[in-house]
Design an enzyme around this catalytic site. Structure first.
Site, PDB file in Angstrom:
ATOM      1  N   TYR A 152      -6.068  39.289  27.059  1.00 23.99           N
ATOM      2  CA  TYR A 152      -4.792  38.570  27.123  1.00 23.99           C
ATOM      3  C   TYR A 152      -4.408  38.019  25.755  1.00 23.99           C
ATOM      4  CZ  TYR A 152      -1.318  35.081  28.597  1.00 23.99           C
ATOM      5  OH  TYR A 152      -0.164  34.326  28.745  1.00 23.99           O
TER       6      TYR A 152
ATOM      7  N   SER B 272       2.805  33.088  24.081  1.00 25.70           N
ATOM      8  CA  SER B 272       1.820  32.120  24.564  1.00 25.70           C
ATOM      9  C   SER B 272       1.139  31.477  23.374  1.00 25.70           C
ATOM     10  CB  SER B 272       0.759  32.808  25.431  1.00 25.70           C
ATOM     11  OG  SER B 272      -0.314  31.939  25.718  1.00 25.70           O
TER      12      SER B 272
END
Length: 707
Positions: free
Chosen positions: A597, A584
């Site tokens: 995250y 990501s």
């Protein structure tokens, strides 16, 4: 026809009167329908084997006069899936006129080129070598099939006498000869001598049957095969136990599967010493009966009889000399134990080539075995793709059936090596191979993709399959992954339930990859989860779950996959492998309410570098794709992440796609396919010398620039 003819024990009667009635008046459509239902039963003919035809009157495009035209299965087709586009439509009178220019068996191959001068339908598939075998016979509908029962008789020492015992004068025997124009003349002569016959046996090869209508031809074929099958069944056991009786007892089913999945990557590596292969495994009862028998060694070394069989299986298999319950957990030790058997097989195949080659023979092909039989466990096959490996496996089962039948009623007779070589290295066969499309960029490769029941993972799986790969799609949600699997064609994909937080679950998925395809070459770590919470709102459970899925999951799947890739690499090939981590842009960008995250993604990204550094010596490339905001089809966005991010940015969920697009330099809305293209670029050879890299696919987020 009496209705009693629709009841068969050894073949399937599949004729549907309603479907046939709907095709009434269209002889070509009826002929294709007959072909398809014949090809649907592998006891009637093997995949790609045999051919069917119809003759009918159609107007000549120039003279407008009614002309006899024959439609016949074209070169390289399969009657079970035949369409009109897979047929050759030819003038019958022109085909028969080729007798006037035929110069004899020494000039056999030149006749195939002349078939093109006989084409009526300009959309025809290339005519096959068997075309004149249909053209020179006077019957409207003809089936040339390869039923195991008939080949068992055709490959028997006393085959002609047995044929007479079964059929009387209704069939004639044509001794073995390579297909071609001379063989068609022999068929024509046999019919001229006895025009009332119902069929012909080709020694070592197969069966010809015919009829005035498509239905009559179909029934004649079924009745002929039924009689042969019944004769064999009545004789099993009369001469003694099948295949000389049992020598080895099979492992239990679970143990067979465990042994097969453990050794498959090792075998795949050994069979890939020249070029990468894909595998298939079977522990079918027919396989085990043969593999465990006293006659295994004797019969396996004789080779196959039907040309269709050995073209796909090679002349004979390799019988693995390894105890069925051997400890196969240490790949290096097993390779040392069995590699000599591969060396011996390659030497045997090289000698076969050198002893039999002609002045104009094509260059030697891969000298590794296609079929490997492990007594007590089952049978493996390796080829350029899953379909070819599976079909080779099925063909050897056909060969087993033939040997079983022939040995029960007489003595099995294989083709002489020279005859077999002349088929395998036939210039016409070589020309067919040269006409095949160029292999795709991921041909011969197997990919396991975590979290591929939907979203980015599923798009990656589809993109890989589009480019020739076999894929194992996995997901924690069984219904989701099963539904996703339905979108793939046979032999391109399998599925497994895989929970990346469970090492045992991961191992089960990789075992399935080994059983289905022989191993794995590409691991895509895509499974993910996301939470969007502030420091004070993040719980220990939140933190552990993020790190278990994103970090531990990437580690555990990579570890399991690398073990298989290393086992494959021990076989002498230059195989290597790839790991692609779908991470990501949050691994680089520091955003609000993203501690858990973002830090887990950063760990995942750095793991790419660490793995790349460690696995370079194994020629395993490890790279990262960094997506951003792929909303469509994503379970992450459906699970609360969207609400959390919208809140963090002070907007509504509905505004998120446009919000994310506007903050990119390219003003781009990102799709799963964009990530799939990026993953493909890392594994398709485009970046074969790239490892430890990050590819951002985020529309251009300046804060995420790596440098």
């Amino acid at each position: 026809m009496s209705k009693v003819t629709t009841s068969f024990k050894y073949v399937d009667y599949l004729w549907d009167d309603a479907k046939a009635a709907a095709l009434a008046g269209d002889e070509i459509a009826l002929f294709i329908y007959r072909s398809n239902i014949l090809g649907a039963d592998l006891r009637i003919t093997n995949y790609g084997g045999g051919n069917t035809s119809v003759k009918l009157n159609l107007p000549d495009p120039l003279t407008k006069e009614e002309t006899e035209i024959m439609y016949v299965k074209g070169s390289g087709g399969d009657i079970g899936t035949l369409t009109k586009g897979g047929c050759a439509g030819l003038y019958v009178d022109k085909l028969r006129a080729l007798k006037n220019v035929y110069r004899g068996i020494e000039h056999e191959d030149e006749m195939v080129g002349l078939f093109n001068h006989c084409i009526y339908d300009l959309d025809s598939k290339a005519p096959s070598i068997d075309t004149p075998l249909h053209a020179l016979l006077p019957y409207k509908h003809i089936d040339h099939l390869h039923p195991d029962a008939a080949i068992a008789i055709a490959a028997s020492k006393d085959g002609e006498a047995i044929m007479k015992e079964i059929y009387g004068d209704d069939f004639a025997w044509i001794p073995w000869q390579k297909p071609g124009f001379d063989l068609s003349l022999q068929l024509e002569e046999a019919i001229t001598k006895n025009p009332n016959m119902k069929g012909l046996y080709l020694g070592g090869h197969g069966l010809f049957t015919w009829g005035d209508t498509s239905y009559e031809c179909y029934i004649n074929s079924l009745e002929s095969i039924e009689k042969a099958s019944a004769y064999l069944e009545a004789n099993y056991g009369k001469k003694g136990p099948v295949f000389g009786g049992q020598k080895v007892e099979s492992l239990a089913a679970d143990a067979r599967q465990a042994q097969a999945s453990a050794i498959a990557p090792i075998l795949r590596g050994l069979c890939s010493s020249n070029q990468r292969m894909v595998g298939h495994f079977s522990d079918d009862d027919r396989v085990l009966e043969f593999a465990n028998s006293n006659d295994l060694e004797r019969l396996a070394q004789l080779g196959t009889s039907c040309p269709d069989h050995f073209l796909r299986t090679k002349i004979c298999p390799l019988v693995l000399e390894l105890p069925k319950d051997a400890d196969v957990s240490d790949a290096a030790t097993i390779v040392e134990k069995i590699k000599g058997q591969w060396e011996a097989y390659r030497a045997y195949y090289n000698k076969y080539y050198e002893d039999c080659k002609r002045d104009n023979s094509p260059a030697i092909r891969d000298n590794n075995p296609v079929v490997i039989i492990w007594p007590g466990v089952g049978m493996f096959s390796f080829a350029k793709n899953k379909q070819t490996a599976r079909v080779a496996n099925e063909f050897y089962i056909n060969a087993i059936n033939v040997m079983k039948g022939a040995e029960a009623v007489s003595e099995y007779v294989a083709l002489p090596l020279q005859e077999a070589f002349d088929i395998e290295y036939w210039l016409l066969e070589e020309a067919k191979l040269q006409r095949m499309p160029k292999e795709q960029s991921l041909s011969r490769k197997v990919a396991l993709i975590s979290g591929s029941g939907g979203g980015i993972g599923l798009e990656i799986a589809k993109k890989f399959v589009e480019n020739g790969a076999c894929v194992v799609i996995t997901d924690i949600d069984e219904e989701r992954v099963k539904e996703a699997h339905q979108s793939f064609k046979r032999d391109t994909a399998t599925w497994a339930v895989m929970d990346v937080t469970s090492i045992e679950s991961i191992k089960v998925a990789f075992k399935k990859a080994a059983l289905e395809f022989g191993g794995v070459d590409i691991i895509v770590n895509n499974a993910g989860i996301a939470t969007s919470k502030s420091l004070e709102a993040t719980t220990e459970k939140d933190w552990d779950l993020l790190y278990d899925i994103l970090v531990k999951g990437t580690f555990a799947a990579s570890q399991a996959g690398v073990e298989i890739i290393r086992a494959q690499n021990l076989g002498g090939g230059d195989l290597g492998g790839d790991i692609v981590n779908i991470v990501s842009k949050n691994a680089i960008v520091a955003g609000p309410n993203n501690l858990g995250y973002g830090s887990a993604k950063a760990a995942q990204a750095h793991m790419t570098r660490l793995l790349a550094a460690e696995l370079g010596g194994d020629k395993i490339r490890v790279n990262t794709v960094n997506p951003d905001a792929v909303i469509k089809g994503s379970n992450i966005w459906a699970g609360g992440w969207a609400e959390g991010r919208a809140k963090a940015y002070g907007i509504t969920v509905e505004e998120l796609p446009a919000f994310y697009a506007k903050r990119t330099l390219l003003n781009a809305i990102l799709e799963g396919e964009d990530m799939a293209k990026a993953a493909l670029t890392f594994v398709d050879g485009s970046l074969s010398k790239s490892t430890g890299n990050i590819l951002n696919v985020d529309g251009g987020v300046a804060a995420a620039f790596v440098r």
